[in-house]
Design a protein around this motif. Structure first.
Motif, PDB file in Angstrom:
ATOM      1  N   THR A 134       0.903  -1.200  -0.033  1.00 16.17           N
ATOM      2  CA  THR A 134       0.119   0.127  -0.002  1.00 16.17           C
ATOM      3  C   THR A 134       0.972   1.382   0.217  1.00 16.17           C
ATOM      4  O   THR A 134       0.365   2.289  -0.681  1.00 16.17           O
ATOM      5  N   TYR A 135       1.916   1.181   0.841  1.00 14.55           N
ATOM      6  CA  TYR A 135       2.931   2.299   0.615  1.00 14.55           C
ATOM      7  C   TYR A 135       3.380   2.706  -0.713  1.00 14.55           C
ATOM      8  O   TYR A 135       3.330   3.855  -1.125  1.00 14.55           O
ATOM      9  N   THR A 186       0.398   4.008  -2.499  1.00 12.13           N
ATOM     10  CA  THR A 186      -0.026   5.450  -2.332  1.00 12.13           C
ATOM     11  C   THR A 186       1.089   6.582  -2.453  1.00 12.13           C
ATOM     12  O   THR A 186       0.834   7.571  -2.908  1.00 12.13           O
ATOM     13  N   ALA A 187       2.329   6.110  -2.701  1.00 12.57           N
ATOM     14  CA  ALA A 187       3.372   6.943  -3.111  1.00 12.57           C
ATOM     15  C   ALA A 187       3.059   7.340  -4.434  1.00 12.57           C
ATOM     16  O   ALA A 187       3.377   8.396  -5.011  1.00 12.57           O
ATOM     17  N   TYR A 198       4.803   1.258   8.363  1.00 11.00           N
ATOM     18  CA  TYR A 198       4.309   1.352   7.071  1.00 11.00           C
ATOM     19  C   TYR A 198       2.693   1.804   7.126  1.00 11.00           C
ATOM     20  O   TYR A 198       2.067   2.329   6.319  1.00 11.00           O
ATOM     21  N   ILE A 253       3.067   5.477   7.766  1.00 11.18           N
ATOM     22  CA  ILE A 253       3.467   6.306   6.601  1.00 11.18           C
ATOM     23  C   ILE A 253       2.150   6.280   5.473  1.00 11.18           C
ATOM     24  O   ILE A 253       1.870   7.448   4.914  1.00 11.18           O
ATOM     25  N   ASN A 254       1.340   5.310   5.381  1.00 11.31           N
ATOM     26  CA  ASN A 254       0.383   5.434   4.746  1.00 11.31           C
ATOM     27  C   ASN A 254      -0.804   6.463   5.037  1.00 11.31           C
ATOM     28  O   ASN A 254      -1.267   7.203   4.341  1.00 11.31           O
ATOM     29  N   SER A 287       9.488   8.965   3.666  1.00  9.74           N
ATOM     30  CA  SER A 287       8.121   9.541   2.992  1.00  9.74           C
ATOM     31  C   SER A 287       8.362  11.021   2.940  1.00  9.74           C
ATOM     32  O   SER A 287       7.485  11.626   2.337  1.00  9.74           O
TER      33      SER A 287
END
Length: 326
Positions: free
Chosen positions: A182-183, A186-187, A246, A249-250, A322
């Motif tokens: 997902t990270y 999403t990035a 993570y 971060i998400n 991030s």
């Protein structure tokens, strides 16, 4: 009395002893090469010269071989270089061949499974991925709100810890794995909103995150070895606890889509605090042996330092992975 020899042999032909007498027959001249001796002229009236065996009969082969005609009926694949597909299908349909192939396949799979499990603990991975929807939701609430949770002990059944689906305090690998993917997604979404999205940049981002994860795992493992700490933590436990960052971060990247840098740093700060509390309370029972309540003892000091180091490095890595996306 006169004796006449000619009269005694009268009536008998005279024998000629001249060697050249038999060569009086004239033969037609023929051309002979000066380099050949006693060349004979073939007497086949202009036909092709035959070599080899003298096979009687008309239509004999020019080289003297008379192949025998086979009495067997002609086959469909006679002269073919490979057997027909029908023959191969019939051969594979034989029970003996099928059983041999199944036995060989089972032996090959068993050997490959043993070699694979020698380096990858499949049984242990099954434990860390034994989750359900209720566990995932409860674990996410525990990561965001660890301040209200009281009981952090992991329950056991016959000296074996309960699976994560039955014990929300147990570490798992499902949430860190899904959070990592997902990270990356999403990035890519954040970069796309800024007009900086490229496929190469996503690959670099994923490989960089994996590299930092391996480095972090090596640092924690070496720290346990250098400090001479005997704990119940395994390599997969460390990987699971380090992978929960993570999730934060998400959350910070998604908040940044609405509130830009202010929302990003606010969420990053809050989750860093909650993750530190979660790790310290979770690792306390895994690193510090039960029955030891004093943190001032020489052995427990090193254990406390290890817990603080592992919990304190997570916010730094969260920011490092991030900050360049905002």
């Amino acid at each position: 009395m006169n004796y006449n020899h000619s009269s005694a042999r009268r009536g008998k032909p005279k024998r000629l002893l001249d060697p050249s007498a038999g060569l009086s027959i004239q033969t037609p001249p023929m051309s002979q090469s000066p380099y050949m001796y006693n060349q004979q002229v073939p007497m086949n009236n202009g036909g092709m010269t035959e070599y080899g065996f003298n096979v009687p009969g008309q239509g004999a082969p020019p080289y003297g071989f008379n192949p025998q005609v086979s009495n067997y009926p002609p086959s469909d694949n006679q002269g073919a270089e490979f057997p027909s597909p029908q023959f191969a299908t019939e051969l594979l349909a034989q029970p003996v061949v099928t059983n041999m192939a199944m036995q060989y396949g089972n032996a090959l799979v068993g050997s490959g499974k043993q070699h694979f499990e020698k380096y990858v603990p499949i049984t242990a991975l099954k434990y860390y991925f034994a989750v359900n929807t209720d566990y995932v939701f409860a674990k996410l609430m525990l990561l965001f709100f660890p301040f209200v949770h009281k009981d952090w002990s992991v329950k056991y059944e016959q000296d074996v810890p309960l699976q994560p689906r039955y014990e929300k305090n147990a570490p798992d690998m499902y949430i860190p794995t899904m959070a990592f993917f997902t990270y990356v997604a999403t990035a890519g979404l954040v970069l796309g909103t800024q007009g900086r999205f490229t496929h190469e940049q996503l690959g670099i981002l994923a490989s960089s995150a994996l590299a930092w994860g391996v480095i972090e795992l090596l640092v924690h493992t070496i720290s346990l070895y250098v400090m001479n700490l005997q704990t119940s933590l395994t390599t997969l436990d460390l990987l699971a606890y380090c992978g929960y960052k993570y999730v934060g971060i998400n959350a910070a990247l998604l908040i940044s889509l609405l509130f830009r840098k202010f929302g990003f740093y606010l969420m990053l700060l809050y989750f860093s605090l909650s993750l530190a509390v979660f790790l310290m309370r979770s690792l306390k029972l895994r690193v510090i042996p039960q029955g030891h309540t004093s943190y001032t003892a020489s052995g427990n000091k090193r254990r406390l330092y290890f817990i603080l180091f592992l919990a304190g490095v997570q916010p730094v890595l969260m920011w490092w992975l991030s900050y360049h996306l905002i």
